[in-house]
Design an enzyme around this catalytic site. Sequence first.
Site, mmCIF file in Angstrom:
data_model
loop_
_atom_site.group_PDB
_atom_site.id
_atom_site.type_symbol
_atom_site.label_atom_id
_atom_site.label_comp_id
_atom_site.label_asym_id
_atom_site.label_seq_id
_atom_site.Cartn_x
_atom_site.Cartn_y
_atom_site.Cartn_z
ATOM 1 N N ASP A 15 -2.876 -32.331 -62.632
ATOM 2 C CA ASP A 15 -3.491 -31.107 -62.095
ATOM 3 C C ASP A 15 -4.692 -31.414 -61.190
ATOM 4 O OD1 ASP A 15 -3.751 -28.380 -61.747
ATOM 5 O OD2 ASP A 15 -4.970 -28.108 -63.541
ATOM 6 N N ASN A 63 5.230 -22.285 -61.981
ATOM 7 C CA ASN A 63 4.794 -22.645 -60.627
ATOM 8 C C ASN A 63 5.620 -21.966 -59.520
ATOM 9 O OD1 ASN A 63 3.797 -25.992 -61.597
ATOM 10 N ND2 ASN A 63 2.489 -24.244 -61.205
HETATM 11 C C1 IPE Z 1 0.108 -27.172 -64.770
HETATM 12 O O1 IPE Z 1 -0.823 -26.954 -63.785
HETATM 13 C C2 IPE Z 1 1.437 -27.526 -64.147
HETATM 14 C C3 IPE Z 1 1.486 -28.836 -63.509
HETATM 15 C C4 IPE Z 1 0.541 -29.711 -63.453
HETATM 16 C C5 IPE Z 1 2.770 -29.152 -62.922
HETATM 17 P P1 IPE Z 1 -1.121 -25.485 -63.230
HETATM 18 O O2 IPE Z 1 -2.139 -25.665 -62.168
HETATM 19 O O3 IPE Z 1 0.131 -24.813 -62.857
HETATM 20 O O4 IPE Z 1 -1.737 -24.764 -64.510
HETATM 21 P P2 IPE Z 1 -2.662 -23.488 -64.613
HETATM 22 O O5 IPE Z 1 -2.025 -22.414 -63.777
HETATM 23 O O6 IPE Z 1 -3.998 -23.872 -64.080
HETATM 24 O O7 IPE Z 1 -2.719 -23.168 -66.063
HETATM 25 C C1 IPE Z 2 -1.010 -29.600 -59.836
HETATM 26 O O1 IPE Z 2 -2.022 -29.364 -58.919
HETATM 27 C C2 IPE Z 2 0.336 -29.762 -59.188
HETATM 28 C C3 IPE Z 2 1.280 -28.670 -59.447
HETATM 29 C C4 IPE Z 2 1.065 -27.673 -60.240
HETATM 30 C C5 IPE Z 2 2.536 -28.716 -58.732
HETATM 31 P P1 IPE Z 2 -2.407 -27.895 -58.512
HETATM 32 O O2 IPE Z 2 -1.611 -27.527 -57.311
HETATM 33 O O3 IPE Z 2 -2.295 -26.976 -59.647
HETATM 34 O O4 IPE Z 2 -3.935 -28.079 -58.092
HETATM 35 P P2 IPE Z 2 -5.100 -27.051 -58.370
HETATM 36 O O5 IPE Z 2 -5.144 -26.831 -59.841
HETATM 37 O O6 IPE Z 2 -4.782 -25.818 -57.621
HETATM 38 O O7 IPE Z 2 -6.317 -27.758 -57.866
HETATM 39 MG MG MG Z 3 -3.591 -26.415 -61.106
#
Ligand code: IPE
Ligand code: IPE
Ligand code: MG
Length: 234
Positions: A15, A63
């Site tokens: 993340d 997602n």
């Molecule tokens: C969790 O991250 C999913 C992945 C890392 C693939 P998210 O960014 O989707 O989680 P939330 O929305 O902050 O809980």
């Molecule tokens: C995690 O990084 C990757 C996926 C969920 C695909 P994020 O895209 O959630 O990054 P932040 O949390 O917005 O910084």
């Molecule tokens: Mg995220």
Amino acid sequence: MEENQIPAHIGFIMDGNGRWAKKRGMPRNFGHSKGAEVFKKTVNWCKELGVKCATFYAFSTENWRRPADEIEGIMNLLRRYIKDLRAMTKENTRIIILGDISQLSEDIRLELSDIMERTKENDGFIVGIALNYGGRGEITRAARILADKAARSEIAPEDISENSIEKLLYTAEMPPLDLVIRPSGEQRLSNFLIWQAAYAEFVFMDVLWPDFSKNDLISAISEFSQRSRRFGGI
Ligand code: IPE
Ligand code: IPE
Ligand code: MG
């Protein structure tokens, strides 16, 4: 560190890619691309440190709520990284995809199924990739399979046990999950391995995933090694 202080199975919630890119004035997909490079390096660090299995959260069932262009970027990146997965197949590494890939494009689906099939017998290291994965969905899927068997009288309801559910989870052939590492500063599971994490240790870190380093991994493992795991005992 002694061998039993090294987690056999680590789950990584990759993340912080979006925030990492934003900090640099770049599009979010630039962060995903950097994050995918870190995935590849982390696999090697885990192998060097004696970890047996690592599962990476790449795309959750939630997602899909993201803008179409971001999702498309992530899927294209996946196409690029299938090549790295192919290379790993030659290193006695088994690749297991966790999640419902039937909803992904045909080319990605076929490639991933082939990689899983080809690496079934590899026993040097296991890489799990959670893709279109959600823990609630995983448990629901197991419940449905068991309900179907019960409806056909192949099993009785009393035959349903924690063990029979566990056998139907994507992690059935992996060692138990010991440690979950979540960078990015968020302190939640976001539907990642919720069943498997029942007695896992958690290490939350402030680093954003594209900046995650070997030192961060070592520091998380060292934190793990100092935890006292009681599993309900004393
Ligand atoms: C969790 O991250 C999913 C992945 C890392 C693939 P998210 O960014 O989707 O989680 P939330 O929305 O902050 O809980
Ligand atoms: C995690 O990084 C990757 C996926 C969920 C695909 P994020 O895209 O959630 O990054 P932040 O949390 O917005 O910084
Ligand atoms: Mg995220």
